[in-house]
Write an enzyme that holds these catalytic residues in place. Structure first.
Site, mmCIF file in Angstrom:
data_model
loop_
_atom_site.group_PDB
_atom_site.id
_atom_site.type_symbol
_atom_site.label_atom_id
_atom_site.label_comp_id
_atom_site.label_asym_id
_atom_site.label_seq_id
_atom_site.Cartn_x
_atom_site.Cartn_y
_atom_site.Cartn_z
ATOM 1 N N THR A 187 78.858 38.280 115.776
ATOM 2 C CA THR A 187 77.412 38.090 115.622
ATOM 3 C C THR A 187 76.923 37.214 116.762
ATOM 4 O O THR A 187 77.684 36.411 117.291
ATOM 5 C CB THR A 187 77.166 37.379 114.277
ATOM 6 O OG1 THR A 187 77.401 38.306 113.239
ATOM 7 C CG2 THR A 187 75.756 36.826 114.145
ATOM 8 N N ARG A 215 75.189 47.076 102.848
ATOM 9 C CA ARG A 215 75.562 45.654 102.717
ATOM 10 C C ARG A 215 74.757 44.801 103.711
ATOM 11 O O ARG A 215 74.629 45.132 104.877
ATOM 12 C CB ARG A 215 77.063 45.489 102.984
ATOM 13 C CG ARG A 215 77.547 44.026 102.973
ATOM 14 C CD ARG A 215 77.597 43.425 104.352
ATOM 15 N NE ARG A 215 78.236 42.108 104.385
ATOM 16 C CZ ARG A 215 78.180 41.284 105.434
ATOM 17 N NH1 ARG A 215 77.531 41.623 106.509
ATOM 18 N NH2 ARG A 215 78.769 40.119 105.397
ATOM 19 N N VAL A 216 74.220 43.706 103.213
ATOM 20 C CA VAL A 216 73.532 42.764 104.088
ATOM 21 C C VAL A 216 74.219 41.420 103.944
ATOM 22 O O VAL A 216 74.492 40.975 102.825
ATOM 23 C CB VAL A 216 72.039 42.652 103.697
ATOM 24 C CG1 VAL A 216 71.348 41.560 104.507
ATOM 25 C CG2 VAL A 216 71.341 43.994 103.924
ATOM 26 N N HIS A 240 81.795 34.513 107.921
ATOM 27 C CA HIS A 240 81.860 35.374 106.736
ATOM 28 C C HIS A 240 80.549 35.292 105.950
ATOM 29 O O HIS A 240 80.264 34.297 105.270
ATOM 30 C CB HIS A 240 83.045 34.953 105.873
ATOM 31 C CG HIS A 240 83.279 35.876 104.725
ATOM 32 N ND1 HIS A 240 83.337 35.450 103.431
ATOM 33 C CD2 HIS A 240 83.454 37.220 104.691
ATOM 34 C CE1 HIS A 240 83.565 36.489 102.635
ATOM 35 N NE2 HIS A 240 83.643 37.569 103.381
ATOM 36 N N GLY A 241 79.747 36.352 106.047
ATOM 37 C CA GLY A 241 78.395 36.328 105.495
ATOM 38 C C GLY A 241 78.328 36.001 104.025
ATOM 39 O O GLY A 241 77.448 35.256 103.572
HETATM 40 N N1 ASP Z 1 77.778 36.645 109.508
HETATM 41 C C1 ASP Z 1 77.866 38.030 109.876
HETATM 42 C C2 ASP Z 1 77.787 38.858 108.630
HETATM 43 O O1 ASP Z 1 78.384 38.506 107.646
HETATM 44 C C3 ASP Z 1 79.138 38.369 110.605
HETATM 45 C C4 ASP Z 1 79.500 37.447 111.734
HETATM 46 O O2 ASP Z 1 78.935 36.393 111.923
HETATM 47 O O3 ASP Z 1 80.407 37.792 112.504
HETATM 48 O O4 ASP Z 1 77.152 39.882 108.646
#
Ligand code: ASP
Length: 327
Positions: A187, A215-216, A240-241
């Site tokens: 990200t 998925r969000v 980890h979202g």
């Molecule tokens: N936080 C992002 C998500 O869960 C993934 C990431 O930061 O790499 O969609």
């Protein structure tokens, strides 16, 4: 806890400005493989320099974070815009947020598919609608109504991501498992304070590889993937979202700042809490209205870069902080 860097920047805005401008960007917190390491570091350095060029000319923090994140979205080494990771069906679904610390105005897009720069669509949601967030078809209809160009979704898919998807598609339980840094992927995000002391944040992502359709994660959710408030600071998160959502990581950091912690201490405390409380790992970049900044992560690596006082700082490994003069 791995890396924390923080410092007070010196003045470098126009001579009559008492404020100092700073930008900090990240390219995602995860176990970045060696073959992507150099390109990731080069990418964040270039994006930080691009965002800082806006600030140096007296530009607004909002313009700086949008410009830095667009540069990262256009760089296919990162999981945002071109190079976004693929969901369980092998499709791109991207999320983004942008927030203005002056007014708490905010815009977000969720699950958009054929937009090259979701951060700019998020900004348009903020500036041109009465809403904060638009999803999927609605976001696309809005993009069309304001004349924002769309790209064929396939154009956003790199051969690297297609191969990774093939390789990983049998592990469909990814986001349900205990956090494994391999699943969080690149990200991008930026925070900035401008010469007037205004802060802003922006975050953009393709999410987690092989995520369920629809998925969000945390990235487009206010207070989770990002937050900006001139009264405390700006934060952009990665990792980890599902974990970040549970602890509202961006807002948690600023709550600590409001209670008198430095941006460095606040980042450490919040990441440690997320690790202990929900066993989640991730990374953050933070800036305060006075130009204090920090970069911190609990994953194996995170590519980050900052420009403060005409000096470019950057790192990838835990504890690594290199610097060079901005060319
Ligand atoms: N936080 C992002 C998500 O869960 C993934 C990431 O930061 O790499 O969609």
């Amino acid at each position: 806890m791995h890396t924390i860097v923080a410092m007070q920047s010196g003045p470098h805005c126009r001579q009559n400005s008492k404020m100092s401008a700073v930008i900090v960007v990240h390219g995602g917190a995860w176990a970045i493989p060696d073959d992507l390491a150099k390109a990731s570091v080069d990418g964040v350095k270039a994006a930080a320099a691009e965002g800082f060029a806006v600030l140096r000319n007296g530009g607004a923090a909002m313009d700086a974070v949008e410009s830095a994140v667009r540069a990262l979205e256009d760089n296919d080494v990162f999981n945002a815009g071109h190079g976004a990771t693929l969901n369980a069906e092998g499709e791109v679904e991207m999320d983004a947020i942008i927030m203005d610390g002056r007014t708490l105005a905010c815009g977000a897009v969720l699950s958009v598919k054929n937009i090259a720069n979701p951060v700019s669509l998020a900004r348009a949601v903020m500036e041109k609608t009465d809403h904060v967030a638009l999803t999927d078809t609605g976001a696309n209809m809005f993009a069309q109504s304001i004349g924002m160009a769309t790209v064929p979704t396939d154009e956003l898919v790199t051969s690297y991501q297609r191969k990774e998807w093939e390789k990983h598609k049998k592990y469909l339980t990814g986001v349900k498992e205990d956090f494994n840094t391999q699943w969080a992927h690149d990200t991008v995000g930026a925070v900035a304070v401008d010469c007037s002391g205004n802060v802003a944040c922006a975050t953009s992502t393709g999410g987690i590889r092989n995520k369920m359709v629809g998925r969000v994660g945390d990235s487009p959710v206010i207070g989770c993937g990002g937050y900006a408030d001139n009264l405390s600071g700006a934060v952009s998160c990665t990792g980890h979202g599902e974990s970040i959502l549970k602890v509202t990581l961006a807002r948690l950091i600023l709550s600590h700042v409001e209670q008198g912690k430095s941006v460095e201490e606040a980042s450490n405390m919040a990441l440690q809490y997320m690790g202990e409380r929900v066993r989640g790992a991730g990374g953050v970049v933070v800036v305060s209205p006075k130009g204090q900044w920090a970069s911190a992560f609990t994953t194996q690596r995170m590519a980050w870069a900052a420009v403060a006082n005409e000096v470019l700082y950057y790192g990838l490994e835990p504890g690594e902080k290199r610097k060079e003069h901005l060319s």
